[in-house]
Design a protein around this motif. Structure first.
Motif, PDB file in Angstrom:
ATOM      1  N   ASN A 139      32.291  24.935  12.100  1.00 38.72           N
ATOM      2  CA  ASN A 139      31.585  24.418  11.059  1.00 38.72           C
ATOM      3  C   ASN A 139      31.594  23.017  11.041  1.00 38.72           C
ATOM      4  OD1 ASN A 139      30.372  26.972   9.750  1.00 38.72           O
ATOM      5  ND2 ASN A 139      32.610  27.612   9.487  1.00 38.72           N
ATOM      6  N   VAL A 143      35.783  24.337  -0.524  1.00 38.80           N
ATOM      7  CA  VAL A 143      35.058  23.934   0.742  1.00 38.80           C
ATOM      8  C   VAL A 143      35.839  24.311   1.975  1.00 38.80           C
ATOM      9  CG1 VAL A 143      33.781  22.161   2.160  1.00 38.80           C
ATOM     10  CG2 VAL A 143      33.428  22.312  -0.501  1.00 38.80           C
ATOM     11  N   THR A 199      27.964  21.916   6.033  1.00 39.76           N
ATOM     12  CA  THR A 199      28.056  21.654   4.425  1.00 39.76           C
ATOM     13  C   THR A 199      28.326  20.145   4.212  1.00 39.76           C
ATOM     14  OG1 THR A 199      29.183  23.888   4.268  1.00 39.76           O
ATOM     15  CG2 THR A 199      29.370  22.091   2.344  1.00 39.76           C
ATOM     16  N   VAL A 235      27.076  27.204   0.115  1.00 41.71           N
ATOM     17  CA  VAL A 235      27.157  26.318  -1.325  1.00 41.71           C
ATOM     18  C   VAL A 235      26.286  27.475  -2.253  1.00 41.71           C
ATOM     19  CG1 VAL A 235      26.038  24.693  -2.619  1.00 41.71           C
ATOM     20  CG2 VAL A 235      27.086  24.245  -0.382  1.00 41.71           C
ATOM     21  N   ARG A 283      34.880  27.468   4.250  1.00 44.35           N
ATOM     22  CA  ARG A 283      34.332  27.036   5.537  1.00 44.35           C
ATOM     23  C   ARG A 283      35.240  26.666   6.822  1.00 44.35           C
ATOM     24  NH1 ARG A 283      29.988  28.858   5.498  1.00 44.35           N
ATOM     25  NH2 ARG A 283      29.031  27.553   7.386  1.00 44.35           N
ATOM     26  N   MET A 294      31.361  27.622  -3.979  1.00 43.27           N
ATOM     27  CA  MET A 294      31.379  28.306  -2.638  1.00 43.27           C
ATOM     28  C   MET A 294      31.567  29.643  -2.542  1.00 43.27           C
ATOM     29  SD  MET A 294      30.831  25.330  -0.663  1.00 43.27           S
ATOM     30  CE  MET A 294      31.178  25.936   0.789  1.00 43.27           C
ATOM     31  N   ARG A 313      20.509  26.065  -1.876  1.00 40.62           N
ATOM     32  CA  ARG A 313      21.410  25.389  -0.867  1.00 40.62           C
ATOM     33  C   ARG A 313      21.809  23.888  -1.529  1.00 40.62           C
ATOM     34  NH1 ARG A 313      18.565  24.546   4.498  1.00 40.62           N
ATOM     35  NH2 ARG A 313      16.741  24.210   3.327  1.00 40.62           N
ATOM     36  N   LEU A 357      26.697  19.301  -3.600  1.00 43.01           N
ATOM     37  CA  LEU A 357      27.256  20.021  -2.539  1.00 43.01           C
ATOM     38  C   LEU A 357      25.763  20.568  -1.909  1.00 43.01           C
ATOM     39  CD1 LEU A 357      29.822  20.505  -4.552  1.00 43.01           C
ATOM     40  CD2 LEU A 357      30.445  21.487  -2.603  1.00 43.01           C
TER      41      LEU A 357
END
Length: 418
Positions: free
Chosen positions: A52, A392, A325, A359, A396, A416, A115, A354
């Motif tokens: 990611n 985050v 992200t 998200v 992720r 998140m 998003r 974000l």
């Protein structure tokens, strides 16, 4: 009639130099700087697809979160800002309490599609109104520690894949304190600056590279390891340089440093050489004067550029946005009450934005503390900014939050998806 903008900011922000906040072993490519303070070389690590990608967008100078995400449901906001308050009927993505500044209109499609989200009343555990000190504190994210290791460097250190390609500071040619530390990373003023100075079309014999390899190929110590790592990184970065510069999907970036930097981020993601952390700096948000209104002023200018550039990034990425992200944050916020110069002085709490993968968007998160109207009133912090970042990195990257953010008493934010 609006006042004549002065563009003035406080002397401390104007004088901030962050070149001493990081360590590196080699500088190779003109305005680009390739860093590696470990003995692991990029050639040994090779490249791999990014799992990611996290883009950290720093709004330098202390952005006014109360203008970007307006608490129209708190009457103290309008009392404190008789000239600067954003009218409730001009707000976008408005719910019963918050709304977005109209300059953020390019981001509304991200909001409507779930998003884009905002977390209000975030910040450091204790007020710090010095730009330089607050930047370092936010980016170290390890209160009380004397170690010069940033939270993004600690994140990179959790992965055995130790390549300078894993982390990149783009746009300034220098790197923030968040990347400082033992894990290798890169910094460059632009994608095309990731190159070996002198290794160009005029060097037909490739003597520049061969001479460096001959001198440093067997050299002991961190400098030799850093040069070898940097040389390998330039080679491994080639797929990014081969990626077309033209934005995809009809994306149009605004002119200026931020548009250039986020266009480079999209190109980097498409090139996919394993870069998972990218930092970008934006603007002069230190608005002691001429914040302005929805019709004129410095805030409208900065917010418009930021919104257009971020919207263009996600348009450009298309389906690749599913792995990206973006987090936008600033070192601290501004006072609640406007000053006599159509501006706002240094404050405390702020908003974080974000966008992108994972998200929980289309929502305003956080706990609202209420505003005061005295001259020194602050937006108080109810959510430690590290709790937002913790969600985050955990969701992720599967990262160990106690390692990335030592000593954090974590709060649940819910911004998140788990």
């Amino acid at each position: 009639m609006s006042p004549t903008p002065t563009g003035a900011c406080c002397p401390e922000f104007a004088a901030v130099s962050r070149r001493g906040l990081f360590r590196g072993a080699a500088a190779l490519a003109g305005t680009s700087m390739l860093f590696g303070s470990t003995a692991v070389t990029a050639s040994a690590a090779g490249t791999r697809p990014a799992r990611n990608v996290l883009v950290v967008l720093s709004l330098r100078g202390a952005a006014d979160g109360l203008s970007l995400v307006v608490p129209h449901g708190d009457p103290a906001y309008y009392t404190a800002r008789p000239r600067l308050a954003v009218p409730a009927d001009r707000l976008l993505a408005k719910d019963g309490f918050f709304g977005l500044h109209p300059a953020l209109a390019p981001l509304v499609p991200l909001w409507d599609s779930g998003r884009l989200a905002a977390v209000h009343a975030t910040g450091l555990p204790a007020p710090n109104r010095s730009h330089f000190a607050a930047m370092e504190e936010v980016e170290d994210a390890d209160p009380g520690s004397r170690a010069r290791v940033g939270w993004l460097n600690r994140l990179l250190g959790l992965d055995a894949y130790a390549s300078p390609l894993q982390g990149l500071a783009i746009g300034s040619g220098t790197a923030p304190a968040s990347l400082a530390g033992p894990q290798p990373f890169m910094a460059a003023s632009g994608i095309d600056q990731v190159a070996l100075a002198g290794d160009d079309k005029w060097d037909t014999t490739k003597g520049r590279r061969s001479s460096l390899e001959r001198v440093w190929g067997a050299a002991d110590g961190p400098l030799g390891a850093g040069v070898r790592s940097a040389l390998a990184s330039v080679t491994d970065f080639a797929p990014v340089l081969a990626t077309p510069e033209t934005p995809a999907n009809g994306a149009t970036y605004p002119s200026g440093d931020l548009g250039d930097a986020l266009a480079a981020v999209a190109r980097l993601v498409r090139g996919d050489v394993g870069t998972e952390v990218v930092t970008v700096d934006h603007g002069d948000w230190d608005m002691h004067t001429d914040v302005g209104t929805t019709e004129w002023g410095r805030l409208r200018t900065e917010a418009t550029e930021m919104a257009r550039a971020v919207a263009a990034l996600f348009t450009d990425l298309g389906p690749l946005a599913d792995k990206v992200t973006l987090v936008a944050l600033s070192e601290f916020g501004r006072r609640v009450v406007e000053n006599a110069n159509w501006g706002l002085d240094h404050g405390y709490g702020n908003v974080m934005l974000l966008a992108g993968a994972g998200v929980v968007g289309g929502r305003y998160h956080g706990t609202w503390p209420g505003l005061g109207t005295t001259a020194d009133a602050d937006l108080m912090v109810t959510t430690d900014y590290r709790s937002v970042l913790a969600e985050v990195v955990e969701t992720r990257f599967g990262a160990s939050v106690p390692t990335v953010f030592p000593g954090l008493s974590r709060e649940t934010v819910g911004v998140m998806r788990a």
